[in-house]
Write a protein that holds these residues in place. Sequence first.
Motif, short mmCIF file in Angstrom:
data_model
loop_
_atom_site.label_atom_id
_atom_site.label_comp_id
_atom_site.label_asym_id
_atom_site.label_seq_id
_atom_site.Cartn_x
_atom_site.Cartn_y
_atom_site.Cartn_z
N PHE A 125 -6.05 -17.48 2.13
CA PHE A 125 -6.53 -18.79 1.68
C PHE A 125 -5.44 -19.55 0.91
O PHE A 125 -5.49 -20.77 0.82
N SER A 145 -2.90 -23.78 6.12
CA SER A 145 -3.36 -23.28 7.41
C SER A 145 -3.49 -24.39 8.45
O SER A 145 -3.88 -25.51 8.12
N LYS A 166 -5.21 -25.40 12.37
CA LYS A 166 -6.56 -25.25 12.93
C LYS A 166 -6.81 -23.82 13.43
O LYS A 166 -7.88 -23.25 13.20
N ASP A 212 -5.35 -21.05 12.43
CA ASP A 212 -5.43 -20.15 11.27
C ASP A 212 -6.83 -20.20 10.64
O ASP A 212 -7.39 -19.17 10.26
N LEU A 213 -7.36 -21.42 10.52
CA LEU A 213 -8.67 -21.59 9.88
C LEU A 213 -9.80 -20.98 10.71
O LEU A 213 -10.74 -20.42 10.16
N LEU A 242 -9.59 -17.36 10.06
CA LEU A 242 -10.02 -17.08 8.69
C LEU A 242 -11.55 -17.11 8.59
O LEU A 242 -12.16 -16.26 7.92
N LYS A 243 -12.16 -18.06 9.25
CA LYS A 243 -13.63 -18.15 9.25
C LYS A 243 -14.25 -16.91 9.87
O LYS A 243 -15.24 -16.37 9.37
N LYS A 298 -7.78 -28.23 1.89
CA LYS A 298 -8.44 -27.96 3.17
C LYS A 298 -9.08 -26.58 3.16
O LYS A 298 -10.19 -26.37 3.66
N ASN A 299 -8.38 -25.60 2.56
CA ASN A 299 -8.89 -24.23 2.49
C ASN A 299 -10.06 -24.12 1.53
O ASN A 299 -10.99 -23.33 1.74
N VAL A 352 -13.06 -25.26 3.38
CA VAL A 352 -13.54 -24.19 4.27
C VAL A 352 -14.28 -23.12 3.46
O VAL A 352 -15.34 -22.63 3.88
#
Length: 257
Positions: A37, A41, A43, A45-46, A49-50, A76-77, A80
């Motif tokens: 986190f 990141s 797109k 990476d996210l 991560l999700k 942004k993180n 998320v």
Amino acid sequence: MKRFLLIALLSSSLSIHASVDAKATDKVITESLLKKFSKKSNKKDLVALKKEVLSHSGKSVPALIQVMKSGQYPEKNRWVATFMLGKVMGKKSAPFISKFLKHPSWVMRMASLKTLLALKGSEYKRDFSEALKDKSFIVRSQALDNISKLNLTSEAPFVWQMLYDKRNYYSPKGNNKKTANLKRTNLIKKAILTVGELKFQKAKAPLLSMIQKDKYKDIFNEMNTSLEKITGKKSPKGDKQVKTIFWKKIAIANKTI
């Protein structure tokens, strides 16, 4: 007797070791998530991560909370993390997430609104109405979405008040702000449509009056749509003049009644 005592001691020892191992595992998960986190990141990476957060389920909560609370992580993180906390914990996360409606960062206020909408948090309706006066245009727009999509009819008066908030208007480029006529932003159009969706009866008379005036021609279509929903009457097909005459008759009929 000694045999039973030995079994009890062994069982207790295994339980302690299991607890220690679980805590160690939880710590590893938290540290791993925090490390990811902390990075900027893209797109891809996210998305990864999700998926990782969901795979850990409740064990990811400590990391998500820490990311939300700390400004050291990319915005942004943090966004998320807010949404994923709602995903993992469901409605139980709402009281904690609602605290971020007053956060200094507009990104966190926005993330909180969006997550509470996903959680169908209608119990925070008055908080959404407060957010209609937020200093951020984007946050005000999202608060309006929450009220509209959750059909929070009790908040219609606050939506109507947006028409009187100068922050929802702008001065045309090149004009002196002190002398120029302010122009309506798209948020005004959105507010008018919303009072219609919420069937706010107290807006009927003002809208019937406004739709007759040329200075409101830029929001004519929104007023027409809103009046149709509030009155339950469909304006005739045709140009603005035809529709204006129709609403004028409705206005006269209402005054007669």
